[in-house]
Design a protein around this motif. Sequence first.
Motif, PDB file in Angstrom:
ATOM      1  N   ARG A 168      70.993  23.337  88.390  1.00  8.36           N
ATOM      2  CA  ARG A 168      69.817  23.316  87.530  1.00  8.36           C
ATOM      3  C   ARG A 168      68.838  22.241  87.992  1.00  8.36           C
ATOM      4  O   ARG A 168      69.225  21.280  88.641  1.00  8.36           O
ATOM      5  CB  ARG A 168      70.228  23.051  86.081  1.00  8.36           C
ATOM      6  CG  ARG A 168      70.970  24.219  85.429  1.00  8.36           C
ATOM      7  CD  ARG A 168      71.594  23.796  84.123  1.00  8.36           C
ATOM      8  NE  ARG A 168      72.711  22.879  84.355  1.00  8.36           N
ATOM      9  CZ  ARG A 168      73.138  21.984  83.473  1.00  8.36           C
ATOM     10  NH1 ARG A 168      72.530  21.860  82.310  1.00  8.36           N
ATOM     11  NH2 ARG A 168      74.161  21.207  83.750  1.00  8.36           N
ATOM     12  N   GLY A 178      75.115  16.492  81.622  1.00 11.31           N
ATOM     13  CA  GLY A 178      73.964  17.343  81.885  1.00 11.31           C
ATOM     14  C   GLY A 178      72.732  16.513  82.174  1.00 11.31           C
ATOM     15  O   GLY A 178      72.772  15.280  82.211  1.00 11.31           O
ATOM     16  N   MET A 179      71.607  17.194  82.356  1.00 12.31           N
ATOM     17  CA  MET A 179      70.361  16.500  82.677  1.00 12.31           C
ATOM     18  C   MET A 179      69.984  15.500  81.599  1.00 12.31           C
ATOM     19  O   MET A 179      69.534  14.383  81.893  1.00 12.31           O
ATOM     20  CB  MET A 179      69.233  17.527  82.857  1.00 12.31           C
ATOM     21  CG  MET A 179      67.894  16.900  83.243  1.00 12.31           C
ATOM     22  SD  MET A 179      67.957  16.062  84.846  1.00 12.31           S
ATOM     23  CE  MET A 179      67.926  17.469  85.947  1.00 12.31           C
ATOM     24  N   ASP A 180      70.203  15.855  80.335  1.00 17.57           N
ATOM     25  CA  ASP A 180      69.814  14.964  79.236  1.00 17.57           C
ATOM     26  C   ASP A 180      70.589  13.650  79.300  1.00 17.57           C
ATOM     27  O   ASP A 180      69.998  12.568  79.194  1.00 17.57           O
ATOM     28  CB  ASP A 180      70.052  15.661  77.891  1.00 17.57           C
ATOM     29  CG  ASP A 180      69.547  14.847  76.718  1.00 17.57           C
ATOM     30  OD1 ASP A 180      68.331  14.562  76.685  1.00 17.57           O
ATOM     31  OD2 ASP A 180      70.360  14.479  75.854  1.00 17.57           O
ATOM     32  N   ASN A 224      77.254  11.392  77.114  1.00 20.47           N
ATOM     33  CA  ASN A 224      77.877  12.634  77.543  1.00 20.47           C
ATOM     34  C   ASN A 224      78.758  13.271  76.479  1.00 20.47           C
ATOM     35  O   ASN A 224      79.527  14.174  76.767  1.00 20.47           O
ATOM     36  CB  ASN A 224      78.707  12.396  78.815  1.00 20.47           C
ATOM     37  CG  ASN A 224      79.113  13.686  79.494  1.00 20.47           C
ATOM     38  OD1 ASN A 224      78.318  14.618  79.561  1.00 20.47           O
ATOM     39  ND2 ASN A 224      80.336  13.751  79.988  1.00 20.47           N
ATOM     40  N   SER A 249      65.430  19.925  86.505  1.00 22.70           N
ATOM     41  CA  SER A 249      64.622  19.562  85.344  1.00 22.70           C
ATOM     42  C   SER A 249      63.224  20.147  85.464  1.00 22.70           C
ATOM     43  O   SER A 249      62.602  20.120  86.530  1.00 22.70           O
ATOM     44  CB  SER A 249      64.535  18.032  85.245  1.00 22.70           C
ATOM     45  OG  SER A 249      63.532  17.641  84.341  1.00 22.70           O
ATOM     46  N   THR A 258      69.396  17.502  91.023  1.00 22.50           N
ATOM     47  CA  THR A 258      70.073  18.393  90.074  1.00 22.50           C
ATOM     48  C   THR A 258      71.152  17.593  89.359  1.00 22.50           C
ATOM     49  O   THR A 258      71.747  16.690  89.967  1.00 22.50           O
ATOM     50  CB  THR A 258      70.698  19.615  90.784  1.00 22.50           C
ATOM     51  OG1 THR A 258      71.426  20.396  89.825  1.00 22.50           O
ATOM     52  CG2 THR A 258      71.640  19.198  91.893  1.00 22.50           C
ATOM     53  N   PRO A 259      71.425  17.897  88.093  1.00 18.39           N
ATOM     54  CA  PRO A 259      72.550  17.242  87.416  1.00 18.39           C
ATOM     55  C   PRO A 259      73.876  17.931  87.713  1.00 18.39           C
ATOM     56  O   PRO A 259      74.923  17.492  87.255  1.00 18.39           O
ATOM     57  CB  PRO A 259      72.184  17.401  85.944  1.00 18.39           C
ATOM     58  CG  PRO A 259      71.461  18.716  85.892  1.00 18.39           C
ATOM     59  CD  PRO A 259      70.680  18.793  87.177  1.00 18.39           C
ATOM     60  N   THR A 260      73.838  19.020  88.478  1.00 21.15           N
ATOM     61  CA  THR A 260      75.035  19.819  88.741  1.00 21.15           C
ATOM     62  C   THR A 260      75.821  19.230  89.902  1.00 21.15           C
ATOM     63  O   THR A 260      75.299  19.134  91.012  1.00 21.15           O
ATOM     64  CB  THR A 260      74.642  21.271  89.072  1.00 21.15           C
ATOM     65  OG1 THR A 260      73.764  21.766  88.058  1.00 21.15           O
ATOM     66  CG2 THR A 260      75.871  22.149  89.170  1.00 21.15           C
ATOM     67  N   GLU A 271      78.542  25.142  89.374  1.00 22.38           N
ATOM     68  CA  GLU A 271      77.812  26.182  88.658  1.00 22.38           C
ATOM     69  C   GLU A 271      76.434  26.298  89.306  1.00 22.38           C
ATOM     70  O   GLU A 271      76.119  25.545  90.231  1.00 22.38           O
ATOM     71  CB  GLU A 271      77.695  25.834  87.165  1.00 22.38           C
ATOM     72  CG  GLU A 271      76.983  24.523  86.899  1.00 22.38           C
ATOM     73  CD  GLU A 271      77.101  24.060  85.454  1.00 22.38           C
ATOM     74  OE1 GLU A 271      78.148  24.313  84.849  1.00 22.38           O
ATOM     75  OE2 GLU A 271      76.146  23.446  84.956  1.00 22.38           O
ATOM     76  N   ARG A 275      83.768  17.926  80.973  1.00 18.53           N
ATOM     77  CA  ARG A 275      82.413  18.458  81.099  1.00 18.53           C
ATOM     78  C   ARG A 275      81.541  17.439  81.810  1.00 18.53           C
ATOM     79  O   ARG A 275      81.468  16.279  81.421  1.00 18.53           O
ATOM     80  CB  ARG A 275      81.845  18.761  79.706  1.00 18.53           C
ATOM     81  CG  ARG A 275      80.417  19.302  79.719  1.00 18.53           C
ATOM     82  CD  ARG A 275      80.014  19.723  78.316  1.00 18.53           C
ATOM     83  NE  ARG A 275      80.053  18.612  77.392  1.00 18.53           N
ATOM     84  CZ  ARG A 275      79.020  17.781  77.176  1.00 18.53           C
ATOM     85  NH1 ARG A 275      77.902  17.937  77.843  1.00 18.53           N
ATOM     86  NH2 ARG A 275      79.119  16.806  76.297  1.00 18.53           N
ATOM     87  N   HIS A 276      80.871  17.874  82.858  1.00 13.09           N
ATOM     88  CA  HIS A 276      80.034  16.924  83.591  1.00 13.09           C
ATOM     89  C   HIS A 276      78.761  16.629  82.799  1.00 13.09           C
ATOM     90  O   HIS A 276      78.254  17.489  82.063  1.00 13.09           O
ATOM     91  CB  HIS A 276      79.694  17.464  84.980  1.00 13.09           C
ATOM     92  CG  HIS A 276      78.821  18.694  84.971  1.00 13.09           C
ATOM     93  ND1 HIS A 276      77.449  18.634  84.883  1.00 13.09           N
ATOM     94  CD2 HIS A 276      79.128  20.013  85.053  1.00 13.09           C
ATOM     95  CE1 HIS A 276      76.950  19.859  84.908  1.00 13.09           C
ATOM     96  NE2 HIS A 276      77.948  20.714  85.006  1.00 13.09           N
TER      97      HIS A 276
END
Length: 701
Positions: A267, A198-200, A188, A269, A224-226, A264, A195-196
């Motif tokens: 998202r 992300g998908m990666d 991360n 993938s 979702t990674p959100t 937010e 910062r949370h």
Amino acid sequence: MADEIYSFECRAKRIVTFGGGTGLSTVIGGNSQLDDWPENPFIGLKQDFPLLDVVVCTTDDGGSTGLLLQELPMIGIGDFRKLLLSLILHKNLQKLHGLDDVLTRQIIRVIHCIFNHRFPSGCRNFQHVVNPLLVVPRHLRKYCPKDLADLLSSFGRYVSPGGGGPVIAPGGHCLGNLLLTAAIFQFNGKTGSNRHPGMDAIEKGIEALAQAIGVTPGCLHPATPTPGQLVLRYSNGVAVRGQRKSAITRRLMPIDRVSVECCEVPRVSEVVCRAIREADLILFAPGSLYTSIMPILQIPPIVQAIRENHKALKILGANFWIQEGETDISRRSRDRGFRVSDLVEAYDHNIAGGSEGLFDVVLSANLEHMPGSVLRNYALEGKSPIYLDRSSVESLGVLPVEATIYSRERLNSAGVIHHDPQKFALAVRALLIAHQRLNLKQERGSLRRFSPRLMKPPRADAPLLCTYYKQIGAILAEKRFSSKTLRNTMHEMIWENRDIRIDHLKYFCGARIVPASRWTRSKEWDNVLGYYDPEDRILKVHEHANLDPERLRDNLLTALGESLLGRYLKSRHWVNPEDGLHWGARRYEIRLRPVQDRACFLDDGALRAYLRLARMLPCPHDLNTFGITLNDREGFLPPGLLFGLLYAWYLNNAYGGIMEYEMSLLRWPPDKLIPHQLEERNRKQALVRFFRNVVFQHGDE
């Protein structure tokens, strides 16, 4: 036919499953939380369908996951831990570590023990986090390959003091959750960032742990990674945040709808969307309707991808039993729990565009020959079956199918009914064969009773839960509490009731437990043991309430609610009968302070609107004076007390139990009431709407 089902070649079939909780992991590869799971771990859909993608709900907020959300900007990961175990394949472990069958079984026991180990509450000893092998019985430790032990240890060190990552005290956590969190946050970027991941980072973290324990790469995905959380809205209009709330509150009302709030725009993938579009079979796994499946379908790209796949057979796996707080009351008939048609209609009511194109078949358990003794035992636990009402399901355009998908062995040995992974996979095979021959996607007329709603997209500006938790702590640290325990209790109470806004906390300056000998509050109106004192701005709770944790929280919530009115009163008094009232009547009046002196959460318009809802009407000759005329023996709740009690009841009616009786009229359908009752019901419905929109600011759709 049985031989044909077993011989049916399905290894080339691509399958996507959706869900969360125990139901999803059980049908994938067995319930990995059970102590005896290592005895038979290589079963279920993972064995029959190697081209398997599992899409997991990420709004879990209970248990160990909830504790992680308090500290870190992340999604709920508890269900990933269960699935990482359930997805382990025999051939992968053997290839990875060069093992025979006996050693493979022993490694499974080691991994199962490590992932499911739970630390006692309050534990701050990191020894077993740094060296996870220590939680394994001594006679099994020798079977753990050194490279696996070293990898798990490196993850454990990362979340321990001096390890370079976020330090997470182990108390209350599953060790598997800590290891997965470490794996994700290693990717991360800057440590300590808000910062949370992300998908990666999430995908790399899952893969790092998955490959080490024998899970096929690339098959496990977050929806979702959100980060986000659920909002449950009940048919009485109350809307509350948090998945866990559905289980711990007893609203005695059906859930009307569910939505998701994210930090937010959520998202998805492209790998997930592509897997859905290319799937031959799409399965909604059995599980919690509103808290495991529905949150995934609040994400527009996922629903769009499902509907765009016109070739896949789409199956809805029905639950065996109603779930208290979720499916124990039907929207169609409030005197019973759900039937299978209610499950289908819930999707129609909650998903943008309804259930059209989401599923073709509903797979239900055949419970006709269930022993009466088993049904009685479940009934004693408040559980009843979700029966298949075949004709109603067909009228909704879905094909109902029954099968024996529970374990007879576990039924005979333990008297419980659980999904059997092998039988469930066999039923899915049979449906694929039937679809190949008969086309189960043939058009069926739909006579839906509910029109699909046009839903708003998920809210995309909600604060991260860890930010909310830290803000609460910072605000409470500046206030005066009679003990650190009381401050901690209030912190956790607010966390459990996340509809409490940060700006609700600025109208009091502390909280105190008051000895009985110094309790001076009048009991003329009530026996409530908590209140807000506008003179010193302190939340005061009677020492008797402090003896019961639940009663303490109840009274703290009530007092906190009262504090939102601040110092709105300039005076209050009874008007004497000789002042002009008829004999047998009495009048209570209050006078408002000037707006600038009130220190009140409500603005002038909102305060006046609330007072009218509380049955206090403005005097024609003085608009700052409000009053109510009562019969001599008529009961009455003053507006300040009513506000506090409604505040507590709205958040959790287990705490605001005093108001549950008052608000029970909302459970009655309007057409069953006489005009006087209907008028009172409408007033109470307006009070709920006021608290939802003005006090807690959920807003209307």
